[in-house]
Design an enzyme around this catalytic site. Structure first.
Site, short mmCIF file in Angstrom:
data_model
loop_
_atom_site.label_atom_id
_atom_site.label_comp_id
_atom_site.label_asym_id
_atom_site.label_seq_id
_atom_site.Cartn_x
_atom_site.Cartn_y
_atom_site.Cartn_z
N LYS A 1 0.84 -1.22 0.00
CA LYS A 1 0.00 0.00 0.00
C LYS A 1 0.87 1.26 0.00
CE LYS A 1 -2.11 -1.14 3.89
NZ LYS A 1 -1.35 -2.38 4.18
N ARG B 1 -9.99 0.90 8.43
CA ARG B 1 -9.49 -0.45 8.71
C ARG B 1 -10.56 -1.32 9.33
NH1 ARG B 1 -3.67 0.36 8.57
NH2 ARG B 1 -2.64 -1.62 8.91
N ARG C 1 12.17 -6.52 5.50
CA ARG C 1 12.19 -5.13 5.96
C ARG C 1 12.70 -5.05 7.41
NH1 ARG C 1 6.81 -1.60 5.59
NH2 ARG C 1 6.19 -2.93 7.35
N ARG D 1 11.68 -2.07 11.79
CA ARG D 1 10.40 -1.51 12.27
C ARG D 1 9.85 -2.38 13.39
NH1 ARG D 1 5.34 0.06 8.30
NH2 ARG D 1 3.94 -1.17 9.61
N ARG E 1 -0.88 -9.18 12.96
CA ARG E 1 -1.39 -8.13 12.05
C ARG E 1 -2.20 -8.76 10.91
NH1 ARG E 1 4.22 -5.64 10.72
NH2 ARG E 1 3.15 -4.33 9.20
P1 AP5 Z 1 4.80 -1.47 1.90
O1 AP5 Z 1 4.64 -0.72 0.65
O2 AP5 Z 1 5.26 -0.76 3.12
O3 AP5 Z 1 3.44 -2.26 2.21
P2 AP5 Z 1 2.25 -1.83 3.15
O4 AP5 Z 1 1.04 -2.58 2.68
O5 AP5 Z 1 2.16 -0.34 3.22
O6 AP5 Z 1 2.82 -2.46 4.50
P3 AP5 Z 1 2.83 -1.93 5.97
O7 AP5 Z 1 3.58 -2.95 6.77
O8 AP5 Z 1 3.29 -0.52 6.06
O9 AP5 Z 1 1.30 -2.02 6.24
P4 AP5 Z 1 0.50 -2.11 7.55
O10 AP5 Z 1 -0.90 -2.03 7.07
O11 AP5 Z 1 0.82 -3.26 8.41
O12 AP5 Z 1 1.07 -0.86 8.36
P5 AP5 Z 1 0.53 0.58 8.67
O13 AP5 Z 1 1.70 1.44 8.73
O14 AP5 Z 1 -0.64 0.97 7.84
O15 AP5 Z 1 5.76 -2.72 1.60
C1 AP5 Z 1 6.16 -3.59 2.63
C2 AP5 Z 1 7.58 -4.08 2.32
O16 AP5 Z 1 7.53 -4.86 1.11
C3 AP5 Z 1 8.58 -2.94 2.06
O17 AP5 Z 1 9.85 -3.32 2.55
C4 AP5 Z 1 8.61 -2.82 0.52
O18 AP5 Z 1 9.83 -2.30 0.05
C5 AP5 Z 1 8.35 -4.26 0.10
N1 AP5 Z 1 7.64 -4.37 -1.17
C6 AP5 Z 1 6.62 -3.57 -1.62
N2 AP5 Z 1 6.18 -3.99 -2.83
C7 AP5 Z 1 6.92 -5.11 -3.12
C8 AP5 Z 1 6.93 -6.01 -4.24
N3 AP5 Z 1 6.08 -5.84 -5.26
N4 AP5 Z 1 7.78 -7.04 -4.22
C9 AP5 Z 1 8.65 -7.22 -3.15
N5 AP5 Z 1 8.72 -6.39 -2.07
C10 AP5 Z 1 7.84 -5.35 -2.06
O19 AP5 Z 1 -0.06 0.36 10.16
C11 AP5 Z 1 0.78 0.02 11.23
C12 AP5 Z 1 -0.05 -0.12 12.49
O20 AP5 Z 1 -0.65 1.16 12.79
C13 AP5 Z 1 -1.23 -1.08 12.44
O21 AP5 Z 1 -0.82 -2.42 12.73
C14 AP5 Z 1 -2.14 -0.51 13.52
O22 AP5 Z 1 -1.67 -0.82 14.81
C15 AP5 Z 1 -1.95 0.98 13.33
N6 AP5 Z 1 -2.94 1.56 12.42
C16 AP5 Z 1 -2.71 2.12 11.19
N7 AP5 Z 1 -3.85 2.56 10.64
C17 AP5 Z 1 -4.83 2.29 11.54
C18 AP5 Z 1 -6.23 2.48 11.54
N8 AP5 Z 1 -6.87 3.04 10.50
N9 AP5 Z 1 -6.93 2.08 12.63
C19 AP5 Z 1 -6.31 1.51 13.70
N10 AP5 Z 1 -4.98 1.28 13.75
C20 AP5 Z 1 -4.25 1.67 12.68
#
Ligand code: AP5
Length: 203
Positions: free
Chosen positions: A13, A88, A128, A134, A145
């Site tokens: 994402k 979410r 990562r 992280r 997660r």
């Molecule tokens: P990346 O692009 O970072 O993927 P992502 O889907 O954004 O992954 P995240 O781990 O950031 O998502 P998340 O939903 O767990 O975390 P968030 O920060 O939203 O890519 C991931 C990795 O893969 C990178 O190293 C990248 O380089 C690699 N990659 C990308 N594309 C690739 C490809 N095609 N091939 C190979 N490698 C690739 O949330 C974190 C926490 O915050 C949550 O757990 C929760 O506690 C809280 N939170 C956030 N939003 C809310 C909400 N709305 N409500 C409640 N809690 C929330």
């Protein structure tokens, strides 16, 4: 365009959201990034957010909604936005609909779901963890997660499909190839709306 990115942790994402924001000229709004900044601030809110994030749970709705409400009110989000990581759960989706209505803004037009299987996700996030360290990229937390995503966020696929807003795109393969699939799917969806008044649902 007012768009939501849906997808499991590690589905890409953030990676694709950045590229889309640059191409479309609208901001990417990441609740995960905003929450990580809050955690660094070492306030009571930050401590509450950190406990949930380190465990792989969702942060309380009221904390996240406040962040989104404030960010959507900024001028650069008035013409469109890409929401990464929000909503979410169904309660957040309904709150977002209400916020846009209250602001006199058009509703969400597209909910784009990046589809990636669990083993690929775990591999990406462990890689990562080795590079960036992280806090929530530990295998036990990653699995939590993924479970929380299945229980809390997956119901949103039906929520947006019922409204004809869901686009499904495979998130596996090279980053640029996925981006092209997204651009093609968006173009198809926009054409579908213009010519038939209906939304394409796969890409
Ligand atoms: P990346 O692009 O970072 O993927 P992502 O889907 O954004 O992954 P995240 O781990 O950031 O998502 P998340 O939903 O767990 O975390 P968030 O920060 O939203 O890519 C991931 C990795 O893969 C990178 O190293 C990248 O380089 C690699 N990659 C990308 N594309 C690739 C490809 N095609 N091939 C190979 N490698 C690739 O949330 C974190 C926490 O915050 C949550 O757990 C929760 O506690 C809280 N939170 C956030 N939003 C809310 C909400 N709305 N409500 C409640 N809690 C929330």
């Amino acid at each position: 365009m007012r768009m939501i990115l849906l997808g499991a942790p590690g589905s890409g994402k953030g990676t694709q959201g950045e590229k889309l924001a640059a191409t479309l000229g609208i901001p990417r709004i990441s609740t995960g990034d905003a929450l990580r900044a809050t955690v660094k601030s070492d306030t009571e809110l930050g401590r509450r957010a950190r406990a949930a994030m380190d465990a792989g749970d969702l942060v309380a709705d009221e904390l996240v909604v406040g962040i989104v409400e404030e960010r959507l009110a900024q001028a650069d989000a008035h013409e469109g936005f890409i929401l990464d990581g929000f909503p979410r759960n169904t309660a957040q989706a309904k709150i977002l609909d209400g916020l846009l209505l209250k602001n006199g803004s058009p509703p969400v037009e597209i909910a784009l779901h990046l589809q990636v299987d669990d083993e690929e996700i775990i591999g990406r996030l462990l890689a990562r963890a080795r590079q960036q360290g992280r806090a929530d990229d530990r295998e036990d937390v990653i699995r939590c997660r993924i479970r929380v995503y299945g229980e809390e966020t997956c119901p949103l696929l039906d929520y947006y499909a019922t409204q004809g807003k869901l686009l499904l795109v495979s998130g596996v393969g090279p980053v640029d190839g996925i981006f092209q699939r997204i651009v093609d799917a968006l173009a198809k969806a926009v054409r579908g709306t213009a010519s038939h008044g209906a939304r394409a649902v796969s890409g």
